[in-house]
Motif scaffolding. Structure first.
Motif, short mmCIF file in Angstrom:
data_model
loop_
_atom_site.label_atom_id
_atom_site.label_comp_id
_atom_site.label_asym_id
_atom_site.label_seq_id
_atom_site.Cartn_x
_atom_site.Cartn_y
_atom_site.Cartn_z
N ARG A 1 1.09 3.95 12.50
CA ARG A 1 1.25 2.50 12.57
C ARG A 1 2.37 2.15 13.55
N LEU A 2 3.45 2.90 13.50
CA LEU A 2 4.57 2.68 14.39
C LEU A 2 4.14 2.85 15.85
N VAL B 1 4.70 -0.07 18.77
CA VAL B 1 5.63 0.09 19.89
C VAL B 1 4.93 0.52 21.17
N GLY B 2 3.64 0.91 21.06
CA GLY B 2 2.88 1.20 22.26
C GLY B 2 3.14 2.56 22.89
N ARG B 3 3.60 3.50 22.09
CA ARG B 3 3.77 4.87 22.59
C ARG B 3 3.66 5.81 21.41
N PRO B 4 3.32 7.07 21.66
CA PRO B 4 3.12 7.99 20.54
C PRO B 4 4.43 8.28 19.79
N ILE B 5 4.37 8.16 18.48
CA ILE B 5 5.48 8.54 17.60
C ILE B 5 4.95 9.56 16.61
N GLU C 1 0.84 -1.19 0.00
CA GLU C 1 0.00 0.00 0.00
C GLU C 1 0.88 1.25 0.00
N ALA C 2 0.32 2.33 -0.49
CA ALA C 2 1.03 3.60 -0.51
C ALA C 2 0.67 4.37 0.75
N LEU C 3 1.67 4.67 1.56
CA LEU C 3 1.48 5.33 2.85
C LEU C 3 2.21 6.66 2.87
N THR C 4 1.67 7.62 3.61
CA THR C 4 2.44 8.80 3.95
C THR C 4 3.28 8.48 5.18
N TYR C 5 4.28 9.32 5.45
CA TYR C 5 5.04 9.11 6.67
C TYR C 5 4.21 9.44 7.91
N GLY C 6 3.17 10.23 7.76
CA GLY C 6 2.22 10.39 8.86
C GLY C 6 1.52 9.08 9.17
N PHE D 1 7.20 -4.95 9.31
CA PHE D 1 8.56 -4.42 9.33
C PHE D 1 8.90 -3.83 10.69
N VAL D 2 7.97 -3.07 11.26
CA VAL D 2 8.24 -2.43 12.55
C VAL D 2 8.43 -3.48 13.64
#
Length: 288
Positions: A208-209, A213-217, A198-203, A277-278
């Protein structure tokens, strides 16, 4: 099958390609600059050819007895020189197939230097007498790891990506596609375009990240000038920093916005998503 030579064998794609080939029972020789790093990254692989692309003699020695090559040339002002010399060395050694890792957007004469370089190497391969396969990869998910320190320490990462939609791909999927192109028939003369699902923005990536990881990124868009300064502080040469920022300009223009089914066609499975991947990269991204 005879031994396959993998250049760039300690990089994100090359190291995974070595793993893929070994898992298939294919003998592998790795062309490496740093034997100590190779020993750490390549898990006990003993067939190592030491040298670098700037030394044609070492490239020629690496080709001895090789029938198939995965050619990965890192970004460098002399990339075209290095790539074409490796193709010449392969022809001299009687190599019967080269799989070339290239990039989406590759075109000789492109104003984006990376795309121009890859396009010129592609043209040289097609004009050689060696059957060649070109893999044009989308933007790698592993590029995110260049921001691992700020993600861990501040929960933020900074890129000049804007709202670019990017069909980014896991390097393990590029490696699997390369292994398929090296070991199965029907690919010679073809160009395969590889993307993620899929095509994702870095936002989108930041959200998703955060979930994995369970914390705000947070993703922070930055102007090109700020990105250049940050890359310089990270130790990149002015030439490389400028070309990296130029690629982000192309991404904002949509060069990697489309997806393909090629990973599934080559490997028999769907490409990995960003969450996969993450999770795989989580130790590098967790907070200190």
């Amino acid at each position: 099958m005879a031994t396959v030579l993998v250049t760039g064998a300690t990089g994100n794609v090359g190291s995974r390609a070595v793993d893929e080939l070994r898992d298939r029972g294919i003998p592998v020789r790795a062309f490496v600059r740093d034997p100590e790093r190779a020993a750490a990254v390549l898990g006990g692989l003993t067939d190592l050819a030491h040298g670098d692309f700037a030394r044609v003699d070492s490239v020629r020695r690496a080709m001895d007895g090789i029938e198939r090559v995965l050619l990965i040339c890192g970004n460098d002002p002399r990339q075209v020189e290095f790539g074409t010399a490796a193709i010449d060395a392969a022809a001299r050694a009687g190599v019967r197939r080269i799989v070339l890792l290239s990039t989406i957007g590759a075109e000789a004469g492109s104003p984006t230097v990376f795309f121009d370089q890859h396009g010129r190497i592609e043209e040289y391969l097609h004009g050689s007498r060696i059957p060649g396969v070109v893999l044009r990869s989308s933007h790698l998910m592993s590029n995110l790891l260049g921001s691992a320190a700020t993600i861990r320490q501040a929960g933020r990462f900074f890129l000049p990506a804007g709202d670019a939609r990017i069909a980014m791909i896991d390097p393990r999927d590029v490696a699997a596609a390369a292994a398929a192109a090296l070991t199965t028939d029907g690919h010679d003369g073809r160009t395969h375009v590889l993307t993620g699902p899929e095509a994702l923005t870095y936002g989108d990536v930041a959200r998703r990240l955060s979930g994995v990881v369970g914390r705000p990124i947070e993703f922070v868009d930055v102007p090109d000038e700020a990105a250049l300064a940050g890359l310089a502080r990270a130790g990149l040469s002015p030439w490389l920093a400028e070309q990296v920022v130029a690629v982000f300009g192309a991404l904002r223009d949509g060069v990697n916005a489309s997806t393909t089914d090629t990973v599934r066609e080559l490997t028999g499975r769907e490409p990995r998503d960003i969450e996969d991947f993450v999770r795989w990269s989580a130790p590098l991204l967790q907070s200190d």
